[in-house]
Motif scaffolding. Sequence first.
Motif, short mmCIF file in Angstrom:
data_model
loop_
_atom_site.label_atom_id
_atom_site.label_comp_id
_atom_site.label_asym_id
_atom_site.label_seq_id
_atom_site.Cartn_x
_atom_site.Cartn_y
_atom_site.Cartn_z
N UNK A 21 52.71 -16.78 -18.21
CA UNK A 21 51.81 -15.80 -17.60
C UNK A 21 52.62 -14.89 -16.69
N UNK A 22 52.88 -13.68 -17.14
CA UNK A 22 53.73 -12.78 -16.38
C UNK A 22 53.00 -11.74 -15.58
N UNK A 23 51.67 -11.72 -15.66
CA UNK A 23 50.91 -10.69 -14.94
C UNK A 23 49.59 -11.25 -14.46
N UNK A 24 48.95 -10.50 -13.58
CA UNK A 24 47.64 -10.89 -13.05
C UNK A 24 46.62 -10.95 -14.19
N UNK A 25 46.67 -9.96 -15.09
CA UNK A 25 45.72 -9.93 -16.19
C UNK A 25 45.87 -11.15 -17.09
N UNK A 30 44.33 -22.85 -22.32
CA UNK A 30 44.86 -23.57 -23.48
C UNK A 30 45.21 -24.99 -23.07
N UNK A 31 44.61 -26.01 -23.71
CA UNK A 31 44.84 -27.39 -23.29
C UNK A 31 46.17 -27.96 -23.76
N UNK A 79 38.58 -12.35 -25.18
CA UNK A 79 39.05 -13.22 -24.10
C UNK A 79 38.24 -14.51 -24.03
N UNK A 80 37.05 -14.50 -24.66
CA UNK A 80 36.12 -15.60 -24.46
C UNK A 80 35.85 -16.46 -25.70
N UNK A 119 43.71 -16.52 -18.76
CA UNK A 119 43.99 -17.93 -19.02
C UNK A 119 43.19 -18.87 -18.13
N UNK A 120 42.93 -18.49 -16.90
CA UNK A 120 42.29 -19.41 -15.95
C UNK A 120 41.05 -18.84 -15.28
#
Length: 445
Positions: free
Chosen positions: A46-50, A39-40, A151-152, A55-56
């Motif tokens: 971001x609280x988790x690996x997922x 998100x720009x 996600x995409x 996001x990145x």
Amino acid sequence: MTIQRERPGVTVELIAKAKERVVPKSGVVLVPYQAEWGAPDELVKLGSYEERMAQTFGKADTVELAAEGGATVLAYRMTNGTAAKAAYEQANAVRIEALYPGLLGNELRVVIVASTSEPGKKELQVKGPLQTEKFSFADADELVAKTSQSLYVRVKKLGDAAIAVASEANLTGGTSGTAALSAADSSKLFMAVSGADFDAMYLPFDDASVQAAAKQFMSDRRKLGKKLSTLVIGGKAADDENMEKHVERSVAQNARYVVNCAIAGQHNNGNTYGSLQWAAWVAGMIAATPAHESLTAVVVPLKKALKDWGHTDILQALSSGTLVATRDGEVYIIESAVNTLAVLGAHEREDYGKIRVSMTLDQIVNDINAVGKKYKGKLGNNDLGGAVFVSAVNTYLTVREQQGAIETGWTFTDKKNGNGDRRGFLLSAKPLDAIEYFDIDWEVL
């Protein structure tokens, strides 16, 4: 009656705050980053690996470094405003557009085939870095609804034409919003995050003037916004083997709320980072580590340091408040968890130069302020209202003492000086430092 119902909540809230402070993930680290996905110019928690992967795609190294200690990452993707989203389009039918702008969108591939799960329908397949998503649909409206959680991509209906079967194709037209960071970018960053809540902030700028501006920004947040947090900085890659350059940065800051990272070298993941990138790891560790624990002697995931500091270099670092990692057997450890405070000013003490003590001070003030703001206007400005708040804070401080964050003998009292909508309270408490030196006398018999 309403005030009566609210009053017990103050105590419960503060108890919860106190207990929360021993959970590593209670800490939040702000990480501004540049990447081709995400998100720009927006704060995203971001609280988790997922959540980080979505996001990145795991391609923002500083975000991953900051998350290693377990802290929640407050990510902010910095762009120059010119990034565009990649897309695939069927005229008068649908436009399939990348969720975020950037070059990574051009790597997404789409194919439209007969559905493998619902006979009679078609299926959109979106192939990306993490997985292949499949969405069955009868018409454009169903496809738009189903891809709202992708996600995409996101799908827009362009008209009433039927969506045609199509062979695999890449999304196209995505452009980058990434460029060399400038002082103007830092000003934009500070404005965007000034009202956010975080325990530590990673600064992705190595320019001395920007670092000075960042220190002022953090100072203003503390004084004007009553938001206390720690800034972590690093230096230019070309200077990472020069202890004098690291010391210069520390001397220029000289503040208990600024930590200067002098760690550089190969991470255990195989990548080599300079002190500017390692500062993200330090910021994450500061946010993740409960205030009653010290970062001194914590193992650093450093496979090979850019330079193994000698005794003289280490003493220089410690005397100036520079955070360094030193070899201890087969691993590297943080030599001493110090911030850049080296020359004491008004109302400062020597133990304020330790991250543990400084973080305890900030956490207690932040916790009491947070609950005070939540319940302001709900307690009467009289001795009863003051006593309720004092009782709540005393309960909170009791837990912090039990955790080992503050010394026994603390007090929190009502000044009983209520006038109109204002009332004063006095907190007297001593944060506990950590034992770092063991002096042992051995009497040989």
